[in-house]
Write an enzyme that holds these catalytic residues in place. Structure first.
Site, PDB file in Angstrom:
ATOM      1  N   ARG A  29       0.848  -1.193   0.000  1.00  0.00           N
ATOM      2  CA  ARG A  29       0.000   0.000   0.000  1.00  0.00           C
ATOM      3  C   ARG A  29       0.883   1.242   0.000  1.00  0.00           C
ATOM      4  NH1 ARG A  29      -4.833  -2.081  -1.562  1.00  0.00           N
ATOM      5  NH2 ARG A  29      -5.302  -3.957  -0.312  1.00  0.00           N
ATOM      6  N   GLY A 229      30.884  12.696  -5.430  1.00  0.00           N
ATOM      7  CA  GLY A 229      29.901  12.432  -4.392  1.00  0.00           C
ATOM      8  C   GLY A 229      29.998  13.413  -3.237  1.00  0.00           C
ATOM      9  N   ASP A 259      21.750  16.928 -11.781  1.00  0.00           N
ATOM     10  CA  ASP A 259      21.065  17.888 -12.657  1.00  0.00           C
ATOM     11  C   ASP A 259      20.998  19.269 -12.010  1.00  0.00           C
ATOM     12  OD1 ASP A 259      20.607  15.938 -14.609  1.00  0.00           O
ATOM     13  OD2 ASP A 259      18.761  15.282 -13.641  1.00  0.00           O
TER      14      ASP A 259
END
Length: 315
Positions: A29, A229, A259
């Site tokens: 769910r 990173g 981005d």
């Protein structure tokens, strides 16, 4: 300010949601989904918009998903040049396991392109390219396009006096690294891509900037940026070797950090702020992006607040 054009030929409609725990077999769910426009160039245009700038986005759209994507982009105020894709625009799904914080990303395939699509795309880019501006080619290439697509774009754009920012990977990156007659202004890659291209490990920032400088010396690009990173990014250009640190922030999602970096970086260049300042803006935007949930990008408020926490040093 110089004009900015982004090119996205393999965009996505991004759905993101979360579940209590990801387990096989059970019916899971999910929380109410969030729908965002996705794809490298699109996210660069969105980041530019979030940071108070403007760009023009050339985007290939097809089918019902293409209509949905166009509506999402128009709602965000992104100026579009729509290009007809040869099939249905793809979708992607990001599901976060609330218990562990892990994120699972599923990306569906996009349409397969052909020679006619290639010619139409090259014509559209050539027509839209801003004179003395910047053209960002970011994200994966659609299936069917030749691996030298970015090289062809660089050749056509160079004749118009614009500068290409290429953020690519895989075979397209390897081809671009071997080309000498179609040189982008900036070539960006992550650490793993740099190691694959170098054919050796790049364990620290000096190794990365040494390799970036090698690429510049070989004539691969005028500027090479390698992301490391949480350590930040390194940049090499003729006579210039820089490192920018990433701000120490709580990490909620890594999606969109690259981005956001490119969006802030090219926006600073378009404002004639110089490479060092552009590198700092990029790092701040990437740091801001990891603080947001799911597929959300950087925010202007966080980026500006983090700017001075991303120091630039010479290597």
């Amino acid at each position: 300010m110089h004009d900015i054009l982004t090119v996205t030929l393999n965009p996505t409609v991004d759905l993101s949601t979360s579940v209590a725990h990801v387990v096989p077999g059970d019916k899971l769910r999910c929380a109410p989904p969030v729908t965002d426009p996705g794809g490298g160039g699109i996210n660069v245009s969105r980041a530019i918009r979030l940071l108070g700038g403007e760009s023009l986005a050339l985007v290939a759209l097809g089918g019902h998903n293409g209509d949905k994507l166009r509506a999402l982009l128009e709602h965000e105020g992104i100026r579009l040049i729509p290009l007809v894709a040869p099939g249905e625009t793809r979708m992607s799904l990001a599901v976060t396991d609330s218990a562990s914080g892990e994120q699972f990303r599923f990306v569906l395939p996009g349409p397969i392109w052909n020679e006619a699509g290639l010619k139409a795309t090259l014509a559209a880019v050539t027509t839209a390219v801003p004179k003395s501006g910047y053209v960002v080619i970011s994200g994966s290439l659609p299936r069917g396009l030749p691996e030298d697509f970015t090289e062809r774009v660089c050749t056509k754009i160079g004749a118009r006096g614009a500068r290409v920012i290429a953020d690519t990977s895989g075979p397209a990156l390897f081809r671009l690294a071997r080309a000498r007659d179609a040189v982008p202004y900036v070539l960006r890659m992550d650490g793993l891509e740099a190691e694959e291209l170098a054919g050796r490990a790049l364990p620290d920032r000096k190794d990365s900037v040494d390799f970036a400088a090698e690429l510049v010396a070989w004539g691969v690009a005028e500027v090479v940026v390698i992301a490391r990173g949480a350590e930040g990014n390194v940049l090499a250009a003729e006579g210039l070797r820089l490192h920018v640190g990433a701000a120490r922030v709580p990490v909620r999602s890594l999606v969109g950090a690259g981005d956001s970096f490119v969006g802030a970086f090219v926006l600073a260049l378009a404002r004639d702020e110089g490479l060092a300042r552009a590198l700092q803006w990029g790092a701040a935007a990437a740091s801001a992006a990891v603080m947001t949930d799911a597929t959300a990008l950087c925010t202007r408020e966080d980026t500006e607040a983090l700017l001075e926490r991303c120091p630039v040093t010479e290597l």
